[in-house]
Design a protein around this motif. Structure first.
Motif, mmCIF file in Angstrom:
data_model
loop_
_atom_site.group_PDB
_atom_site.id
_atom_site.type_symbol
_atom_site.label_atom_id
_atom_site.label_comp_id
_atom_site.label_asym_id
_atom_site.label_seq_id
_atom_site.Cartn_x
_atom_site.Cartn_y
_atom_site.Cartn_z
ATOM 1 N N ILE A 128 0.795 -1.237 0.000
ATOM 2 C CA ILE A 128 0.000 0.000 0.000
ATOM 3 C C ILE A 128 0.820 1.275 0.000
ATOM 4 N N MET A 129 2.127 1.173 0.220
ATOM 5 C CA MET A 129 2.871 2.413 0.452
ATOM 6 C C MET A 129 2.944 3.292 -0.786
ATOM 7 N N LEU A 130 2.987 2.712 -1.971
ATOM 8 C CA LEU A 130 3.001 3.524 -3.188
ATOM 9 C C LEU A 130 1.621 3.523 -3.834
ATOM 10 N N GLN A 131 1.130 2.338 -4.211
ATOM 11 C CA GLN A 131 -0.163 2.294 -4.885
ATOM 12 C C GLN A 131 -1.299 2.735 -3.968
ATOM 13 N N GLY A 132 -1.255 2.316 -2.706
ATOM 14 C CA GLY A 132 -2.316 2.701 -1.784
ATOM 15 C C GLY A 132 -2.326 4.185 -1.501
ATOM 16 N N LEU A 133 -1.146 4.751 -1.232
ATOM 17 C CA LEU A 133 -1.072 6.194 -0.997
ATOM 18 C C LEU A 133 -1.413 6.975 -2.261
ATOM 19 N N THR A 134 -0.984 6.446 -3.413
ATOM 20 C CA THR A 134 -1.361 7.086 -4.679
ATOM 21 C C THR A 134 -2.875 7.141 -4.802
ATOM 22 N N ALA A 135 -3.525 6.004 -4.571
ATOM 23 C CA ALA A 135 -4.982 5.949 -4.691
ATOM 24 C C ALA A 135 -5.666 6.881 -3.699
#
Length: 333
Positions: A128-135
């Motif tokens: 979640i650190m990249l895709q989740g925060l991006t979303a």
């Protein structure tokens, strides 16, 4: 501090190209820590399109480069000037947003490290650190999704797309998702899509206009880039927002600003780093995301797990649409 080895395994590139330029070094030097860094023993690293953009040269980077932009693991050392207020301690399970996570160890700026609560697994932390925060920043900062809106999400069965669907449903929106196969349509529905369009079999714009009674969507969230940009714009309603957050089909190159005036559309081209540049911004959005995942509101779907020597295969599987959900590298195997 644990006794550290003299060297480590890490995946690097020293030239641009296809996945064949990725190289696993078994005697790579350990990272050099700055006094405001923490050293993390990485358990899992995420695979993302940004990795392929760096590898191809679409996003300029200094070579040689240790690849990977997100991961999760355990803190093994802390720099002398890390603020105590960050609450970071040796032994903490953490998620990190930094360069070089596809390795046994990474030195990460303390400001980009978050302690994982017991309710969030290490695998979820890496996912979640990249895709989740991006979303999450897309639906909070790029376009504030609200109750009653209709949102189109391209690639709704992917890692980012799947979390966007769940977040938009949580925020009260009606969600239209596009996918390439019936199997991915099942995944998108499981995420919460109200309507799913198989874009290889149907005209997306026609379907969106039918579903919305010709009004279009309050927002279109698309990481596809060039291949769907005209369609994305056409599916955005008057005074709506087009969020173009990725380039999986290539960067958008054929666009005139004047085209936005046809429906007074707002165009946003965000990058995650600019939304979480300050520590308070990073903590706010990260904590909100961890709460969503920990409570089960957002469930990152893990679409595949690879070994450190299989990063090239993982990137190829991502770019050729062979997978759904989030791809992880298990550094421990």
């Amino acid at each position: 501090m644990d006794t550290l080895p003299q060297s480590m395994k890490a995946v690097v590139i020293d030239k641009h190209g296809d996945s064949s330029v990725l190289r696993l070094e078994t005697q790579h030097p350990l990272p050099v820590m700055n006094e405001t860094d923490v050293l993390v023993k990485v358990h899992y690293a995420g695979i993302n399109f940004v990795d392929t953009y760096q590898r191809s040269g679409l996003y300029p980077v200094k070579l040689p480069l240790q690849v990977g932009r997100e991961g999760a693991g355990t803190i093994v050392d802390i720099g002398s000037n890390v603020p105590p207020s960050y609450g970071l301690q040796v032994g903490n399970r953490v998620a990190v947003f930094t360069q070089g996570t596809t390795a046994e160890y990474v030195s990460a700026p303390a400001e980009s490290v978050m302690v994982l609560p017991r309710s969030v697994s290490t695998e979820q932390g890496a996912a979640i650190m990249l895709q989740g925060l991006t979303a999450w920043t897309i639906v909070q900062d790029a376009h504030k999704v609200e109750q009653g809106q209709t949102i189109l999400i391209q690639a709704a069965a992917g890692g980012t797309g799947g979390m966007l669907v769940q977040m938009c449903k949580h925020l009260g929106a009606t969600v239209i998702g596009t996918v390439s196969t019936p199997k991915k349509a099942e995944t998108a529905r499981k995420h919460g899509c109200d309507h799913v369009i198989l874009y290889k079999d149907n005209d997306v714009q026609e379907e969106v206009m039918r579903i919305t009674s010709t009004k279009g969507c309050h927002a279109v969230l698309s990481g596809v880039g060039e291949a769907t940009f005209a369609e994305d714009l056409a599916c955005t309603r008057r005074k709506g927002t087009l969020v173009s957050y990725g380039n999986s089909s290539g960067a958008v190159s054929s666009f005139r600003v004047l085209d936005l005036s046809k429906k007074n559309v707002k165009l946003v081209r965000p990058t995650l780093a600019n939304y979480i540049m300050e520590r308070d911004e990073f903590v706010l959005r990260s904590q909100q995301l961890l709460d969503l995942v920990g409570s089960g509101v957002v469930r990152p779907e893990l679409g595949g797990e690879y070994r450190l020597g299989e990063v090239a295969q993982a990137q190829d599987d991502l770019t050729t649409q062979k997978t759904t959900g989030k791809l992880l590298i298990n550094i421990q195997t």
